[in-house]
Design a protein around this motif. Structure first.
Motif, short mmCIF file in Angstrom:
data_model
loop_
_atom_site.label_atom_id
_atom_site.label_comp_id
_atom_site.label_asym_id
_atom_site.label_seq_id
_atom_site.Cartn_x
_atom_site.Cartn_y
_atom_site.Cartn_z
N ILE A 6 -9.41 -8.79 -10.93
CA ILE A 6 -10.14 -9.06 -12.18
C ILE A 6 -9.92 -7.93 -13.18
O ILE A 6 -9.67 -8.17 -14.36
N VAL A 7 -10.02 -6.71 -12.71
CA VAL A 7 -9.82 -5.56 -13.60
C VAL A 7 -8.37 -5.50 -14.10
O VAL A 7 -8.12 -5.23 -15.28
N SER A 8 -7.43 -5.79 -13.23
CA SER A 8 -6.01 -5.78 -13.64
C SER A 8 -5.73 -6.86 -14.69
O SER A 8 -5.03 -6.61 -15.67
N LEU A 9 -6.27 -8.05 -14.46
CA LEU A 9 -6.09 -9.12 -15.43
C LEU A 9 -6.72 -8.74 -16.77
O LEU A 9 -6.14 -8.98 -17.84
N ALA A 10 -7.88 -8.11 -16.74
CA ALA A 10 -8.54 -7.66 -17.96
C ALA A 10 -7.72 -6.59 -18.67
O ALA A 10 -7.60 -6.61 -19.90
N ALA A 11 -7.13 -5.69 -17.91
CA ALA A 11 -6.29 -4.65 -18.51
C ALA A 11 -5.06 -5.27 -19.19
O ALA A 11 -4.68 -4.85 -20.29
N MET A 12 -4.46 -6.26 -18.54
CA MET A 12 -3.32 -6.95 -19.17
C MET A 12 -3.77 -7.67 -20.44
O MET A 12 -3.07 -7.68 -21.45
N ARG A 13 -4.95 -8.27 -20.37
CA ARG A 13 -5.51 -8.96 -21.54
C ARG A 13 -5.69 -7.97 -22.70
O ARG A 13 -5.34 -8.26 -23.84
N ILE A 14 -6.21 -6.79 -22.41
CA ILE A 14 -6.39 -5.76 -23.45
C ILE A 14 -5.04 -5.36 -24.03
O ILE A 14 -4.87 -5.28 -25.25
N GLY A 15 -4.05 -5.12 -23.17
CA GLY A 15 -2.74 -4.70 -23.64
C GLY A 15 -2.06 -5.75 -24.51
O GLY A 15 -1.55 -5.44 -25.60
N ILE A 16 -2.05 -6.98 -24.05
CA ILE A 16 -1.42 -8.05 -24.83
C ILE A 16 -2.19 -8.30 -26.11
O ILE A 16 -1.61 -8.49 -27.17
N GLY A 101 3.02 -21.37 -19.46
CA GLY A 101 3.16 -20.58 -18.23
C GLY A 101 2.29 -19.35 -18.16
O GLY A 101 1.70 -19.05 -17.12
N VAL A 102 2.21 -18.60 -19.27
CA VAL A 102 1.41 -17.37 -19.26
C VAL A 102 -0.06 -17.67 -19.00
O VAL A 102 -0.66 -17.09 -18.08
N PRO A 103 -0.68 -18.59 -19.75
CA PRO A 103 -2.08 -18.87 -19.43
C PRO A 103 -2.27 -19.53 -18.07
O PRO A 103 -3.27 -19.28 -17.40
N ALA A 104 -1.30 -20.35 -17.63
CA ALA A 104 -1.42 -20.98 -16.32
C ALA A 104 -1.46 -19.92 -15.21
O ALA A 104 -2.26 -20.02 -14.27
N ALA A 105 -0.61 -18.91 -15.33
CA ALA A 105 -0.61 -17.83 -14.35
C ALA A 105 -1.95 -17.08 -14.37
O ALA A 105 -2.51 -16.75 -13.33
N ALA A 106 -2.46 -16.84 -15.57
CA ALA A 106 -3.75 -16.15 -15.70
C ALA A 106 -4.88 -17.00 -15.13
O ALA A 106 -5.79 -16.47 -14.48
N VAL A 107 -4.83 -18.31 -15.35
CA VAL A 107 -5.86 -19.20 -14.79
C VAL A 107 -5.81 -19.16 -13.27
O VAL A 107 -6.84 -19.01 -12.61
N GLY A 108 -4.62 -19.29 -12.73
CA GLY A 108 -4.49 -19.27 -11.26
C GLY A 108 -4.99 -17.98 -10.65
O GLY A 108 -5.77 -17.98 -9.70
N PHE A 109 -4.56 -16.87 -11.22
CA PHE A 109 -4.96 -15.58 -10.68
C PHE A 109 -6.45 -15.31 -10.91
O PHE A 109 -7.15 -14.85 -10.01
N GLY A 110 -6.93 -15.62 -12.11
CA GLY A 110 -8.34 -15.40 -12.42
C GLY A 110 -9.26 -16.26 -11.57
O GLY A 110 -10.29 -15.78 -11.07
#
Length: 119
Positions: A6-16, A101-110
């Motif tokens: 969750i923290v990693s996904l949030a960090a990627m979200r902040i960066g992008i 693809g990008v949001p699908a990967a985020a949905v799956g991982f999240g």
């Protein structure tokens, strides 16, 4: 592991998101789009600030609040993927792949991280 996800996904979200806000032209190119006009730069910045805020909310909170922020991020990713699906016919195939693809990967991982009890 789920909390780190969750923290990693949030960090990627902040960066992008920060990149989209600060450098919308670069972000558009990374997604396979042509050079954006003023309206598209505005839209990239709207997306960018949303992702920065959701990401910061996630990494600066704990427990149930972190899960709530992560769920908000998941909802945004679902909506982004739906928007990509609706708009896929209007863009180049490489851009459509990124838009979906990008949001699908985020949905799956999240979703995985949230169901595993990430806090």
């Amino acid at each position: 592991m789920a909390t780190a996800g969750i923290v990693s996904l949030a960090a990627m979200r902040i960066g992008i998101g920060a990149m989209a806000w600060a450098k919308p032209d670069l972000t558009a190119r990374l997604f396979g789009f042509s050079e954006p006009d003023g309206q598209a730069r505005y839209a990239w910045r709207l997306f960018g600030v949303r992702d920065v805020v959701v990401g910061l909310g996630t990494v600066t909170s704990r427990g149930d609040r972190r899960r709530s922020w992560a769920a908000v991020g998941l909802a945004c990713d679902v909506a982004d993927g739906a928007a990509g699906t609706l708009g896929r016919a209007d863009v180049k195939p490489i851009s459509a792949a990124a838009m979906i693809g990008v949001p699908a990967a985020a949905v799956g991982f999240g979703a995985w991280a949230l169901t595993r009890g990430g806090r």
